[in-house]
Design an enzyme around this catalytic site. Structure first.
Site, PDB file in Angstrom:
ATOM      1  N   ARG A  64       0.932  -1.163   0.166  1.00  0.00           N
ATOM      2  CA  ARG A  64      -0.125   0.366   0.424  1.00  0.00           C
ATOM      3  C   ARG A  64       1.042   1.510   0.310  1.00  0.00           C
ATOM      4  O   ARG A  64       2.307   0.940   0.661  1.00  0.00           O
ATOM      5  CB  ARG A  64      -1.086  -0.683   1.765  1.00  0.00           C
ATOM      6  CG  ARG A  64      -0.176  -0.657   2.876  1.00  0.00           C
ATOM      7  CD  ARG A  64      -0.022   0.340   3.545  1.00  0.00           C
ATOM      8  NE  ARG A  64      -0.933   1.647   3.870  1.00  0.00           N
ATOM      9  CZ  ARG A  64       0.865   2.230   3.494  1.00  0.00           C
ATOM     10  NH1 ARG A  64       1.885   1.903   3.595  1.00  0.00           N
ATOM     11  NH2 ARG A  64       1.052   4.246   3.857  1.00  0.00           N
ATOM     12  N   GLY A  65       0.225   2.290  -0.564  1.00  0.00           N
ATOM     13  CA  GLY A  65       0.942   3.859  -0.066  1.00  0.00           C
ATOM     14  C   GLY A  65       1.201   4.309  -1.856  1.00  0.00           C
ATOM     15  O   GLY A  65       1.470   3.118  -2.821  1.00  0.00           O
ATOM     16  N   ALA A  66       0.581   5.197  -2.005  1.00  0.00           N
ATOM     17  CA  ALA A  66       0.851   5.325  -3.503  1.00  0.00           C
ATOM     18  C   ALA A  66       2.210   4.876  -4.500  1.00  0.00           C
ATOM     19  O   ALA A  66       1.711   4.381  -4.938  1.00  0.00           O
ATOM     20  CB  ALA A  66       0.497   7.347  -3.562  1.00  0.00           C
ATOM     21  N   ARG A 109      -7.321  -0.397  -7.173  1.00  0.00           N
ATOM     22  CA  ARG A 109      -7.556   0.925  -6.462  1.00  0.00           C
ATOM     23  C   ARG A 109      -7.937   2.045  -7.030  1.00  0.00           C
ATOM     24  O   ARG A 109      -6.790   1.986  -8.310  1.00  0.00           O
ATOM     25  CB  ARG A 109      -5.726   0.411  -4.969  1.00  0.00           C
ATOM     26  CG  ARG A 109      -6.523  -0.574  -4.171  1.00  0.00           C
ATOM     27  CD  ARG A 109      -5.492   0.019  -2.926  1.00  0.00           C
ATOM     28  NE  ARG A 109      -6.463   0.209  -2.179  1.00  0.00           N
ATOM     29  CZ  ARG A 109      -5.401   1.160  -0.928  1.00  0.00           C
ATOM     30  NH1 ARG A 109      -4.731   1.841  -0.628  1.00  0.00           N
ATOM     31  NH2 ARG A 109      -6.124   2.325  -0.216  1.00  0.00           N
ATOM     32  N   GLN A 216      -2.512   2.472  10.024  1.00  0.00           N
ATOM     33  CA  GLN A 216      -1.365   2.281   9.062  1.00  0.00           C
ATOM     34  C   GLN A 216      -0.163   3.626   9.946  1.00  0.00           C
ATOM     35  O   GLN A 216       1.069   3.213  10.005  1.00  0.00           O
ATOM     36  CB  GLN A 216      -1.659   3.490   7.683  1.00  0.00           C
ATOM     37  CG  GLN A 216      -2.106   1.986   6.552  1.00  0.00           C
ATOM     38  CD  GLN A 216      -3.652   2.825   6.754  1.00  0.00           C
ATOM     39  OE1 GLN A 216      -4.162   2.624   7.621  1.00  0.00           O
ATOM     40  NE2 GLN A 216      -4.093   2.771   5.533  1.00  0.00           N
ATOM     41  N   ASP A 257      -1.711  11.156  -2.246  1.00  0.00           N
ATOM     42  CA  ASP A 257      -2.197   9.552  -3.012  1.00  0.00           C
ATOM     43  C   ASP A 257      -2.882  10.375  -5.041  1.00  0.00           C
ATOM     44  O   ASP A 257      -2.463   9.640  -5.564  1.00  0.00           O
ATOM     45  CB  ASP A 257      -3.646   9.119  -2.486  1.00  0.00           C
ATOM     46  CG  ASP A 257      -3.337   8.390  -1.526  1.00  0.00           C
ATOM     47  OD1 ASP A 257      -3.424   8.193  -0.556  1.00  0.00           O
ATOM     48  OD2 ASP A 257      -3.057   6.472  -2.213  1.00  0.00           O
ATOM     49  N   ASN A 267      -6.102  12.591  -0.251  1.00  0.00           N
ATOM     50  CA  ASN A 267      -4.576  11.209   0.698  1.00  0.00           C
ATOM     51  C   ASN A 267      -5.842  10.802   2.015  1.00  0.00           C
ATOM     52  O   ASN A 267      -7.162  10.555   2.154  1.00  0.00           O
ATOM     53  CB  ASN A 267      -4.252  12.694   1.766  1.00  0.00           C
ATOM     54  CG  ASN A 267      -2.959  11.636   2.440  1.00  0.00           C
ATOM     55  OD1 ASN A 267      -2.004  10.256   1.138  1.00  0.00           O
ATOM     56  ND2 ASN A 267      -2.760  12.093   3.532  1.00  0.00           N
ATOM     57  N   LYS A 268      -5.020  10.377   2.922  1.00  0.00           N
ATOM     58  CA  LYS A 268      -5.824   9.489   3.579  1.00  0.00           C
ATOM     59  C   LYS A 268      -6.220   9.772   4.358  1.00  0.00           C
ATOM     60  O   LYS A 268      -6.458  10.693   4.807  1.00  0.00           O
ATOM     61  CB  LYS A 268      -4.781   8.340   4.728  1.00  0.00           C
ATOM     62  CG  LYS A 268      -5.404   7.173   5.476  1.00  0.00           C
ATOM     63  CD  LYS A 268      -6.231   6.648   5.097  1.00  0.00           C
ATOM     64  CE  LYS A 268      -5.549   5.439   3.950  1.00  0.00           C
ATOM     65  NZ  LYS A 268      -6.249   4.674   2.885  1.00  0.00           N
TER      66      LYS A 268
HETATM   67  O1  MRU Z   1      -4.942   3.104   1.758  1.00  0.00           O
HETATM   68  P1  MRU Z   1      -3.598   3.029   1.675  1.00  0.00           P
HETATM   69  O2  MRU Z   1      -2.967   2.797   3.122  1.00  0.00           O
HETATM   70  O3  MRU Z   1      -2.440   3.206   0.558  1.00  0.00           O
HETATM   71  O4  MRU Z   1      -2.945   5.109   2.232  1.00  0.00           O
HETATM   72  C1  MRU Z   1      -2.052   5.987   1.575  1.00  0.00           C
HETATM   73  C2  MRU Z   1      -1.739   6.970   1.857  1.00  0.00           C
HETATM   74  O5  MRU Z   1      -3.083   7.615   1.982  1.00  0.00           O
HETATM   75  C3  MRU Z   1      -0.375   7.528   2.445  1.00  0.00           C
HETATM   76  O6  MRU Z   1      -0.139   9.087   2.524  1.00  0.00           O
HETATM   77  C4  MRU Z   1       0.265   7.935   0.375  1.00  0.00           C
HETATM   78  O7  MRU Z   1      -0.324   6.514   0.073  1.00  0.00           O
HETATM   79  C5  MRU Z   1       1.205   8.660   0.258  1.00  0.00           C
HETATM   80  S1  MRU Z   1       2.729   7.367   0.707  1.00  0.00           S
HETATM   81  C6  MRU Z   1       4.075   7.874   0.579  1.00  0.00           C
END
Ligand code: MRU
Length: 368
Positions: A64-66, A109, A216, A257, A267-268
């Site tokens: 996970r994470g963009a 996603r 997270q 994201d 973002n999250k």
């Molecule tokens: O649902 P996730 O855990 O994939 O969400 C991740 C985030 O929102 C991060 O802040 C974003 O992807 C930046 S990661 C460098």
């Protein structure tokens, strides 16, 4: 299929934190994903020899994470070419298989634009090959591109860390979700800014929002910092306003994201609330992201698709019943912060500030 780290040896990419994604072997090799759903309790890997396993890992947030899902997606195309090789497909059928799987991967996603960006970048290279190319050649070329995307992200993270550390104010810093090595191919984005400033000898309190519902922040950001020996304080998400009012938080920095041409930031979930709180307390709110997170094809954050995840993630966090079965639960995984609330966006090219359409275009056109 999972397997624990056989030697216990860490695949250190930055400090003591293991790589979230690794390609093992040559073009007929496989993708190995550190299963982030098990952290911090267990360190196990998912072995991906077929595309279905890659997609499951992305959907379930094992990776996970963009930036990290973009990298996993690029390697996922190599896995698809490997499937074609093992099935003995003829050149055109093999290419058709990769293209069909590419679309499945790109849509695993919806919010993080890095996933489609990485898949399309790999497909653009594939398009340069003659139609009669054997599946092995497709796999080799896709692997080279995936490795390039991975290595490039490592360098971008380092640059983001340097640029961000130069503008991070003194005092306590609050971050949300996980934006570190686990979420990227390198040291991270927002977390790289924090750890770079720390490595430069600066000392400040670091607050990691728990980040409901999948934790997270508590599970991953706190784990990364602890592994690196950097002190961290975990907060329940609802403590942010109090911590800002009491003066212990001097800045907020988060990842992204998807960022539009006008600077709206997805973002999250919970990020928008933090930005509103930061404005109310006159605290600077920063975003850190590589250029691959910008979607210049859209202007308004309203155009960003927001992933809605299963209600059970809210009602049964970590498998424990937290709400009656009869209750409904909304579970938007992301929100959008309008550009006007963002003090600056830290990219590998430098810091975009003020955040306007013009400064975004100007900074992103710079060569690094
Ligand atoms: O649902 P996730 O855990 O994939 O969400 C991740 C985030 O929102 C991060 O802040 C974003 O992807 C930046 S990661 C460098």
């Amino acid at each position: 299929m999972t397997g624990s780290d056989p030697s216990g040896a860490r695949q250190a990419n930055e400090g003591q934190v293991p790589q979230s994604v690794r390609w093992i072997g040559g073009e007929d090799g496989h993708l190995e994903i550190l299963d982030q759903t098990l952290l911090p309790g267990r360190r196990e890997h998912v072995v991906c020899r077929d595309v279905a396993t890659v997609i499951e890992a992305i959907r379930m947030l094992r990776v996970r994470g963009a930036p990290a899902i973009g990298i996993a997606g690029a390697y996922g195309l190599v896995v698809a070419a490997g499937e074609a090789m093992r099935a003995g497909l003829a050149p055109e059928a093999a290419r058709g298989h990769v293209l069909a799987q590419a679309e499945e991967i790109a849509t695993a996603r919806p919010t993080a634009v890095n996933l489609r960006w990485a898949v399309e970048r790999s497909l653009a290279v594939l398009a340069t090959l003659p139609s009669q190319s054997l599946p092995q050649l497709l796999a080799g070329v896709l692997l080279a591109e995936a490795r390039g995307i991975h290595e490039e992200d490592r360098r971008l993270c380092a640059a983001i860390g340097r640029h961000g550390a130069a503008v991070l104010p003194e005092g306590g810093v609050l971050t949300h979700c996980n934006t570190g090595a686990l979420a990227t191919g390198g040291a991270g984005t927002a977390l790289a800014v924090i750890t770079t400033a720390w490595e430069q000898g600066r000392r400040f309190e670091i607050f990691a929002d728990e980040t409901r519902p999948l934790l997270q922040g508590a599970r991953l950001t706190a784990w990364e910092l602890c592994e690196r020996g950097i002190p961290v304080t975990v907060l329940v998400d609802s403590a942010a306003a109090h911590m800002m009012k009491s003066g212990r938080v001097s800045s907020v920095i988060v990842g992204a994201d998807r960022i539009t041409a006008a600077g709206d930031v997805a973002n999250k979930i919970g990020t928008y609330g933090l930005a509103v709180l930061a404005e109310a307390h006159r605290i600077p709110f920063f975003v850190a992201a590589p250029s691959s997170t910008f979607d210049l094809s859209i202007s308004s954050g309203d155009e960003i698709p927001i992933e809605e995840r299963a209600a059970d993630e809210v009602k049964r966090p970590q498998g424990v019943q937290a709400a009656p079965d009869a209750a409904a639960a909304a579970n938007p995984a992301f929100d959008v912060t309008p550009a006007r609330l963002v003090r600056g966006i830290v990219t590998e090219h430098g810091v975009i500030a003020p955040v306007t359409r013009e400064t975004i275009a100007e900074i992103l056109s710079r060569q690094t």
